[in-house]
Scaffold this active site. Structure first.
Site, PDB file in Angstrom:
ATOM      1  N   SER A  96     -11.462  -3.150   2.970  1.00 16.25           N
ATOM      2  CA  SER A  96     -10.797  -3.436   4.252  1.00 16.25           C
ATOM      3  C   SER A  96     -10.478  -2.107   4.927  1.00 16.25           C
ATOM      4  O   SER A  96      -9.780  -1.273   4.359  1.00 16.25           O
ATOM      5  CB  SER A  96      -9.496  -4.199   4.023  1.00 16.25           C
ATOM      6  OG  SER A  96      -9.771  -5.414   3.403  1.00 16.25           O
ATOM      7  N   ARG A 102       0.824  -1.216   0.000  1.00 13.89           N
ATOM      8  CA  ARG A 102       0.000   0.000   0.000  1.00 13.89           C
ATOM      9  C   ARG A 102       0.864   1.275   0.000  1.00 13.89           C
ATOM     10  O   ARG A 102       0.564   2.255   0.676  1.00 13.89           O
ATOM     11  CB  ARG A 102      -0.939   0.009   1.224  1.00 13.89           C
ATOM     12  CG  ARG A 102      -1.859  -1.183   1.304  1.00 13.89           C
ATOM     13  CD  ARG A 102      -2.853  -1.246   0.165  1.00 13.89           C
ATOM     14  NE  ARG A 102      -3.675  -2.449   0.239  1.00 13.89           N
ATOM     15  CZ  ARG A 102      -3.408  -3.598  -0.402  1.00 13.89           C
ATOM     16  NH1 ARG A 102      -2.360  -3.701  -1.204  1.00 13.89           N
ATOM     17  NH2 ARG A 102      -4.194  -4.640  -0.276  1.00 13.89           N
ATOM     18  N   GLU A 151      -6.573   1.714   6.649  1.00 15.93           N
ATOM     19  CA  GLU A 151      -6.184   1.704   5.235  1.00 15.93           C
ATOM     20  C   GLU A 151      -6.979   2.781   4.502  1.00 15.93           C
ATOM     21  O   GLU A 151      -6.484   3.452   3.606  1.00 15.93           O
ATOM     22  CB  GLU A 151      -6.471   0.334   4.622  1.00 15.93           C
ATOM     23  CG  GLU A 151      -6.170   0.301   3.143  1.00 15.93           C
ATOM     24  CD  GLU A 151      -6.063  -1.097   2.567  1.00 15.93           C
ATOM     25  OE1 GLU A 151      -5.739  -2.048   3.300  1.00 15.93           O
ATOM     26  OE2 GLU A 151      -6.313  -1.219   1.355  1.00 15.93           O
TER      27      GLU A 151
END
Ligand SMILES: Cc1cc2nc3c(=O)[nH]c(=O)nc-3n(C[C@H](O)[C@H](O)[C@H](O)COP(=O)(O)OP(=O)(O)OC[C@H]3O[C@@H](n4cnc5c(N)ncnc54)[C@H](O)[C@@H]3O)c2cc1C
Length: 305
Positions: free
Chosen positions: A227, A177, A297
């Site tokens: 998520s 990420r 996230e």
């Protein structure tokens, strides 16, 4: 509040149809949450992206870039400045042998379908990630053992002053990420992807299999941003949340999904404040019960620090 002169310049650059004032961000996020942006612009060419950047830079106006808004929580009070959507109007996909030359507003679903139609394998992993190629490049989106960095060869970006910048695979510095473009505030406008020849039937079978796995496990019937937390080293966020007894936990209209505890969903009428509070509660409860720090996230925009 944007100066009228900035709105006028944006309209001159994009045409009146490319600029909307006081646009609710709830219409542009998969959470279906978020107050109004001062201005919302949809460029239809790379040169229009450059022009928007130049106008905002010269006026000292904050510029936010979005794709499908599938990783965003936007505050209820909205966003000051200009939101630029790199989306449908910048979504051309060209095929050259095993290479796809893709504008950043193309969706992952469209790219995986185009690859399938041309008998090219490698982008199936992303077929169910509900974002754009730009969003995937920025955070190295990944699923089912595949990630954007596996297939991306090079990018074309626009820098903070509106200049075009070429980024090689190595320069992108992709990690979990993470990307250099995110750190540097580069706007992705095009990607070159290199895939492998395969039978369209095999690519289709892989897409169908991944779609079925996603549908069976994820709460796709409710708005969310996927998520909610990054995967903590050595753990799964969903399992930690479940073990903390938080399945179905609610704050207002925000809820820890009953189906997949790694997802926070908008179960009906959730505000950004509800989601933010729920995220904080989950972090507190998981830390207290299992000693693990969860980091979001989902990106939170427009809140006080
Ligand atoms: C149901 C669901 C399932 C999901 N599953 C996955 C999954 O399996 N794997 C995964 O990695 N993610 C998943 N996500 C999260 C999300 O879809 C991805 O992170 C996706 O890559 C975000 O792309 P986007 O276009 O929606 O970006 P946005 O949410 O619009 O933006 C996210 C960030 O990218 C930046 N950005 C977007 N486009 C550009 C651009 N062209 N140039 C520069 N910056 C840009 C924005 O500024 C922002 O910082 C899921 C989300 C949902 C709702």
């Amino acid at each position: 509040m944007l100066a009228a002169s900035v709105i006028d310049e944006l309209k001159a650059a994009l045409g009146p149809e490319g600029v909307r004032e006081h646009e609710p961000m709830s219409a542009h996020t998969t959470f279906r949450i978020g107050g109004p942006a001062d201005a919302f612009v949809c460029p239809a060419s790379v040169s229009q992206v450059q022009e928007v950047v130049r106008i905002c830079h010269a006026a000292g106006v904050k510029l936010w870039v979005i794709g499908c808004g599938s990783d965003l929580l936007v505050a209820d009070r909205g966003l000051s400045g200009v939101v630029m959507e790199v989306g449908e109007r910048l979504s051309r996909i060209d095929v050259d042998g095993c290479r796809l030359i893709v504008q950043a507003g193309a969706t992952n679903a469209a790219v995986s379908e185009a690859a399938c139609a041309h008998g090219l394998s490698g982008y199936e992993f992303a077929c169910g990630i509900p974002g754009t190629v730009g969003g995937a490049a920025i955070m190295n989106a990944g699923a089912y053992d595949g990630e954007f960095a596996d297939v991306a060869r090079e990018l074309t970006c626009v820098d903070a002053r509106g200049a075009l910048v070429h980024v090689t695979h190595d320069q992108a510095d992709w990690g979990y990420r993470h990307s250099m473009m995110d750190d540097s505030g580069l706007i992705v406008v095009e990607a070159v992807l290199e895939l492998a020849p395969a039978s369209p039937a095999d690519v289709r079978a892989a897409i169908d299999d991944l779609t079925q796995r996603r549908t069976s496990k994820q709460p796709l019937d409710l708005p969310s941003a996927g998520s909610t937390f990054k995967r903590p080293e050595g753990y799964f966020a969903g399992k930690l949340i479940q073990d903390a007894g938080l399945r179905g936990y609610r704050v207002g209209g925000a809820q820890v999904s009953e189906k997949h505890t790694g997802f926070v969903v908008n179960a009906g009428g959730a505000t950004a404040a509800d989601v933010r509070q729920l995220i904080a509660d989950v972090q507190d409860r998981v830390r207290a019960s299992q000693g693990v720090d969860l980091h979001p996230e989902v990106r939170m925009w427009g809140f006080d620090a």
